[in-house]
Design a protein around this motif. Structure first.
Motif, PDB file in Angstrom:
ATOM      1  N   ARG A 188       0.833  -1.212   0.000  1.00 37.91           N
ATOM      2  CA  ARG A 188       0.000   0.000   0.000  1.00 37.91           C
ATOM      3  C   ARG A 188       0.865   1.259   0.000  1.00 37.91           C
ATOM      4  O   ARG A 188       0.561   2.234  -0.703  1.00 37.91           O
ATOM      5  N   ASP A 189       1.911   1.268   0.809  1.00 35.14           N
ATOM      6  CA  ASP A 189       2.761   2.453   0.897  1.00 35.14           C
ATOM      7  C   ASP A 189       3.497   2.711  -0.418  1.00 35.14           C
ATOM      8  O   ASP A 189       3.683   3.870  -0.810  1.00 35.14           O
TER       9      ASP A 189
ATOM     10  N   TYR B 274       2.328   1.827  -3.383  1.00 34.08           N
ATOM     11  CA  TYR B 274       1.260   2.292  -4.274  1.00 34.08           C
ATOM     12  C   TYR B 274       1.019   3.789  -4.076  1.00 34.08           C
ATOM     13  O   TYR B 274       0.770   4.525  -5.043  1.00 34.08           O
ATOM     14  N   ALA B 275       1.139   4.243  -2.833  1.00 34.22           N
ATOM     15  CA  ALA B 275       0.870   5.638  -2.512  1.00 34.22           C
ATOM     16  C   ALA B 275       1.910   6.593  -3.107  1.00 34.22           C
ATOM     17  O   ALA B 275       1.672   7.805  -3.165  1.00 34.22           O
TER      18      ALA B 275
ATOM     19  N   ARG C 215      -4.647  -7.044  -5.406  1.00 37.47           N
ATOM     20  CA  ARG C 215      -5.724  -6.063  -5.188  1.00 37.47           C
ATOM     21  C   ARG C 215      -5.142  -4.722  -4.696  1.00 37.47           C
ATOM     22  O   ARG C 215      -5.580  -3.648  -5.133  1.00 37.47           O
ATOM     23  N   ALA C 216      -4.140  -4.810  -3.804  1.00 36.11           N
ATOM     24  CA  ALA C 216      -3.511  -3.589  -3.301  1.00 36.11           C
ATOM     25  C   ALA C 216      -2.801  -2.842  -4.426  1.00 36.11           C
ATOM     26  O   ALA C 216      -2.720  -1.608  -4.435  1.00 36.11           O
TER      27      ALA C 216
ATOM     28  N   TYR D  34      -3.890  -2.475  -7.291  1.00 33.03           N
ATOM     29  CA  TYR D  34      -4.944  -1.709  -7.960  1.00 33.03           C
ATOM     30  C   TYR D  34      -5.558  -0.646  -7.033  1.00 33.03           C
ATOM     31  O   TYR D  34      -6.521   0.018  -7.406  1.00 33.03           O
ATOM     32  N   GLY D  35      -5.020  -0.553  -5.803  1.00 27.04           N
ATOM     33  CA  GLY D  35      -5.578   0.377  -4.839  1.00 27.04           C
ATOM     34  C   GLY D  35      -6.872  -0.075  -4.228  1.00 27.04           C
ATOM     35  O   GLY D  35      -7.652   0.730  -3.716  1.00 27.04           O
ATOM     36  N   GLU D  36      -7.117  -1.399  -4.249  1.00 21.94           N
ATOM     37  CA  GLU D  36      -8.393  -1.932  -3.802  1.00 21.94           C
ATOM     38  C   GLU D  36      -8.302  -2.685  -2.476  1.00 21.94           C
ATOM     39  O   GLU D  36      -9.284  -3.274  -2.045  1.00 21.94           O
TER      40      GLU D  36
END
Length: 241
Positions: free
Chosen positions: A205-206, A208-209, A235-236, A238-240
């Motif tokens: 997630r980080d 992706y950010a 999924r992460a 894709y930001g999901e």
């Protein structure tokens, strides 16, 4: 953001190393093709395959295995001993979609420029560094090149994408060196794939950010040890999640 499950091949087996050390090997599967099928079944949309024997020898030693993996239908990013145009042609003919150059980024810049001219964005600059200094020859040799210094040279050679590995983090499951990736995103326009230390879903997630320039993340030991689920990581990406 692409999630690349890593399949590192040594002596025909799927292994993970700690900090690139050939004396710190864990074997996870005797059959790399079987492992590729497992990752595909769990949702892999790309695979990152490394010929560790090839990285040491200077030319691929497991190309037959790589060809069988590529035939499974999921695109493959491949590196390890890609140091001549003849080898690149063989690898492309084997069905590989992206080819990772490492040692030659430092030792053969004219070859890198020729490869980029011929294969364009299918060429990935595999920049591996320890303590901010670029390492080559399967991570066995250090150089005087700083990462940002090399990246600036690579832009001039026509490199269109890059995979950056923090060797100190690789295989250690201690988290990602976010500072290095933030610095790269701020210093170059080349799309970047992160590698080394990804352990949890929060790490994904980080990354992706950091935005779309961080186009991918290579994950190895965390998937094999079960601290990170591949489907959730995808999924992460894709930001999901």
């Amino acid at each position: 953001m692409i999630i690349f499950p890593a399949i590192d091949i040594l002596d025909g087996k799927v292994v993970r190393l700690r900090q690139g050390r050939l004396d710190a090997v864990t074997v996870y599967n005797d059959d790399p093709v079987d492992q590729a099928k497992r990752w595909i079944d769990q949702g892999a949309e790309w695979l990152h395959v490394v010929d560790l024997d090839g990285a040491v020898l200077g030319e691929p030693a497991n190309l037959g295995i790589v060809e069988r993996i590529a035939a499974l239908g999921v695109p493959v990013q491949f590196g390890g001993g890609l140091r001549s145009m003849e080898v690149l042609e063989r690898v492309a003919d084997a069905g590989v979609k992206r080819m990772v150059l490492g040692t030659t980024l430092v030792t053969k810049p004219a070859f890198v420029a020729e490869a980029c001219e011929r294969y364009g964005s299918a060429i990935v600059a595999g920049v591996d560094a320890r303590d901010g200094r670029v390492a080559i020859q399967g991570w066995r040799e250090g150089t005087e090149y700083g990462v940002l210094e090399l990246v600036q040279d690579l832009e001039l050679l026509g490199v269109k994408r890059m995979a950056y590995t923090d060797i100190a983090k690789d295989g250690m499951q201690t988290g990602v060196n976010y500072g290095a990736y933030r610095a790269l995103v701020g210093q170059t326009l080349i799309p970047i794939t992160a590698s080394g230390g990804v352990t949890t879903l929060d790490d994904v997630r980080d990354l992706y950010a950091l935005g779309p320039q961080l186009e991918g993340v290579i994950i190895g030991r965390a998937l094999y040890e079960g601290s990170l689920d591949l489907a959730e990581a995808v999924r992460a990406g894709y930001g999901e999640a």
